[in-house]
Scaffold this motif. Structure first.
Motif, PDB file in Angstrom:
ATOM      1  N   GLN A   1      54.182  32.970 -15.481  1.00 12.82           N
ATOM      2  CA  GLN A   1      52.842  32.388 -15.490  1.00 12.82           C
ATOM      3  C   GLN A   1      51.852  33.299 -16.209  1.00 12.82           C
ATOM      4  O   GLN A   1      51.897  34.521 -16.069  1.00 12.82           O
ATOM      5  CB  GLN A   1      52.388  32.163 -14.056  1.00 12.82           C
ATOM      6  CG  GLN A   1      51.224  31.191 -13.909  1.00 12.82           C
ATOM      7  CD  GLN A   1      51.036  30.784 -12.463  1.00 12.82           C
ATOM      8  OE1 GLN A   1      50.723  31.606 -11.614  1.00 12.82           O
ATOM      9  NE2 GLN A   1      51.233  29.507 -12.171  1.00 12.82           N
TER      10      GLN A   1
ATOM     11  N   PHE B   1      47.544  33.782 -17.290  1.00 10.60           N
ATOM     12  CA  PHE B   1      46.212  33.476 -16.769  1.00 10.60           C
ATOM     13  C   PHE B   1      45.172  33.706 -17.858  1.00 10.60           C
ATOM     14  O   PHE B   1      45.335  34.562 -18.735  1.00 10.60           O
ATOM     15  CB  PHE B   1      45.883  34.369 -15.580  1.00 10.60           C
ATOM     16  CG  PHE B   1      46.922  34.370 -14.490  1.00 10.60           C
ATOM     17  CD1 PHE B   1      46.833  33.499 -13.418  1.00 10.60           C
ATOM     18  CD2 PHE B   1      47.996  35.251 -14.538  1.00 10.60           C
ATOM     19  CE1 PHE B   1      47.779  33.504 -12.408  1.00 10.60           C
ATOM     20  CE2 PHE B   1      48.947  35.267 -13.534  1.00 10.60           C
ATOM     21  CZ  PHE B   1      48.846  34.386 -12.464  1.00 10.60           C
ATOM     22  N   ASP B   2      44.071  32.945 -17.759  1.00  8.10           N
ATOM     23  CA  ASP B   2      42.963  33.182 -18.677  1.00  8.10           C
ATOM     24  C   ASP B   2      42.073  34.287 -18.116  1.00  8.10           C
ATOM     25  O   ASP B   2      42.359  34.874 -17.072  1.00  8.10           O
ATOM     26  CB  ASP B   2      42.167  31.897 -18.939  1.00  8.10           C
ATOM     27  CG  ASP B   2      41.563  31.301 -17.669  1.00  8.10           C
ATOM     28  OD1 ASP B   2      41.417  32.045 -16.665  1.00  8.10           O
ATOM     29  OD2 ASP B   2      41.216  30.102 -17.676  1.00  8.10           O
TER      30      ASP B   2
ATOM     31  N   HIS C   1      39.387  34.182 -16.584  1.00 10.79           N
ATOM     32  CA  HIS C   1      38.779  33.860 -15.288  1.00 10.79           C
ATOM     33  C   HIS C   1      39.794  33.919 -14.150  1.00 10.79           C
ATOM     34  O   HIS C   1      39.444  33.660 -12.994  1.00 10.79           O
ATOM     35  CB  HIS C   1      38.149  32.472 -15.343  1.00 10.79           C
ATOM     36  CG  HIS C   1      37.115  32.315 -16.425  1.00 10.79           C
ATOM     37  ND1 HIS C   1      35.917  32.984 -16.392  1.00 10.79           N
ATOM     38  CD2 HIS C   1      37.120  31.577 -17.574  1.00 10.79           C
ATOM     39  CE1 HIS C   1      35.213  32.659 -17.468  1.00 10.79           C
ATOM     40  NE2 HIS C   1      35.920  31.826 -18.200  1.00 10.79           N
TER      41      HIS C   1
ATOM     42  N   SER D   1      42.498  31.946 -13.929  1.00 12.90           N
ATOM     43  CA  SER D   1      43.107  30.638 -13.683  1.00 12.90           C
ATOM     44  C   SER D   1      44.442  30.532 -14.414  1.00 12.90           C
ATOM     45  O   SER D   1      44.531  30.908 -15.593  1.00 12.90           O
ATOM     46  CB  SER D   1      42.183  29.517 -14.166  1.00 12.90           C
ATOM     47  OG  SER D   1      40.930  29.599 -13.511  1.00 12.90           O
ATOM     48  N   PRO D   2      45.492  30.035 -13.766  1.00 13.51           N
ATOM     49  CA  PRO D   2      46.786  29.873 -14.448  1.00 13.51           C
ATOM     50  C   PRO D   2      46.693  28.789 -15.521  1.00 13.51           C
ATOM     51  O   PRO D   2      46.110  27.725 -15.285  1.00 13.51           O
ATOM     52  CB  PRO D   2      47.731  29.472 -13.313  1.00 13.51           C
ATOM     53  CG  PRO D   2      46.841  28.915 -12.242  1.00 13.51           C
ATOM     54  CD  PRO D   2      45.545  29.625 -12.345  1.00 13.51           C
ATOM     55  N   VAL D   3      47.271  29.057 -16.678  1.00  9.96           N
ATOM     56  CA  VAL D   3      47.176  28.099 -17.791  1.00  9.96           C
ATOM     57  C   VAL D   3      48.542  27.627 -18.275  1.00  9.96           C
ATOM     58  O   VAL D   3      48.614  26.770 -19.156  1.00  9.96           O
ATOM     59  CB  VAL D   3      46.399  28.712 -18.978  1.00  9.96           C
ATOM     60  CG1 VAL D   3      44.961  28.990 -18.588  1.00  9.96           C
ATOM     61  CG2 VAL D   3      47.067  29.986 -19.485  1.00  9.96           C
TER      62      VAL D   3
END
Length: 313
Positions: free
Chosen positions: A202, A204-205, A207, A209-211
């Protein structure tokens, strides 16, 4: 993003800060805490409590909780357990054995523990099941078997070839184990965690948040961890041998050869203890991967030019 990863994002982006953090996290007294205490510490993080209390809870959570699953790590595979458990195994594995059997036994114990530690501290963000599959179990068994035989090769060569020459024995006992230890440590991480390179992990960005799931990030995470483990065991094999070589040239050690064995044991344990936090700090726990390296479908999410991923340990 997990609270542990958020902490690494804010506090662990420089090498020196990571070393400082790891020296705190590797305190063996943290192993005395129960699972209930660990879960309580995890729930306390971010709760606005007294700063000193939160800092202690953060340390306990970082040292005992898996950042992907949120589960408490098995006791012997937590980072604070690495030094107490691995030190006697490493010392015994590096000893000059008289036969092949003890060399194989100590290598089996060491490589089994390394495999368990690598698997317990992997990145599990893309896994559907919490239990190891048959393929993974066979892979672990094969890795341990191969690394055990390869790790005992210096003793096997000495016995099978009937080596009596002192310079050749020195090569097999003091020089060959250095690249061999580093290569086997790299191999163990690379094979035990190969699923991360095949299915991805995974990302994350900025922030948190998972992308999505990225194979490129998985390959980078495994490669970095394998390099850090190679540095750990390669240095642990190299420095004590160099120290013994230099001290053997002094009059004190030439007259008192019995000092060599205890000094070898102490120096191996000391170098291992110093190298664990250093090797863990070589790469960030929350790594970054550049936009150009990512898969096309994930590049649009990298607004800042990169995404974050959990490297594992």
């Amino acid at each position: 993003m997990d609270p542990n990863l958020l902490y690494w994002k804010s506090q662990g982006q420089s090498f020196l800060s990571r070393v400082r953090i790891w020296f705190d996290l590797l305190d063996p007294s943290l192993l005395l805490c129960s699972d209930a205490q660990i879960q309580g510490a995890r729930s306390l993080i971010g709760g606005g409590e007294d700063s000193e209390k939160v800092a202690a809870a953060q340390t306990l959570a970082l040292s005992s909780v898996h950042a992907d699953s949120g589960a408490v790590l098995p006791l012997v595979f937590r980072p604070p357990a690495l030094m107490p458990v691995a030190a006697p195994l490493v010392v015994a594995s590096f000893l000059p054995h008289s036969s092949v059997k003890p060399a194989l036994i100590w290598q089996l114990l060491l490589q089994s523990y390394n495999a368990g530690f690598n698997y317990a501290n992997r990145n599990s963000s893309s896994e559907q099941s919490k239990t190891a599959s048959l393929k993974q179990l066979l892979l672990i068994a094969g890795t341990v078997s191969y690394a055990t035989c390869a790790g005992a090769l210096p003793q096997i060569f000495i016995n099978r070839l009937g080596v009596r020459s002192a310079p050749i024995q020195t090569f097999f006992r003091s020089i060959l184990p250095i690249p061999l230890s580093a290569a086997l440590a790299f191999f163990s991480v690379s094979t035990i965690r190969i699923e991360e390179t095949e299915t991805g992990i995974q990302v994350f960005d900025s922030h948190g948040s998972p992308v999505g799931i990225s194979k490129a990030a998985g390959q980078k995470a495994v490669r970095e961890t394998a390099l850090s483990r190679a540095a750990l065991f390669g240095t642990t094999a190299a420095v004590p041998n160099l120290l013994i070589f230099l001290l053997n040239r002094t009059r004190l050690f030439q007259r008192n050869s019995l000092l060599v064995a205890p000094l070898r044991h102490i120096s191996i344990a000391l170098i291992l203890g110093l190298m664990i936090p250093v090797s863990f700090s070589l790469f960030p726990q929350l790594g970054t991967i550049k936009k150009e390296t990512l898969e096309e479908e994930l590049q649009a999410a990298a607004a800042d030019g990169h995404l974050f991923y959990h490297r594992g340990l």
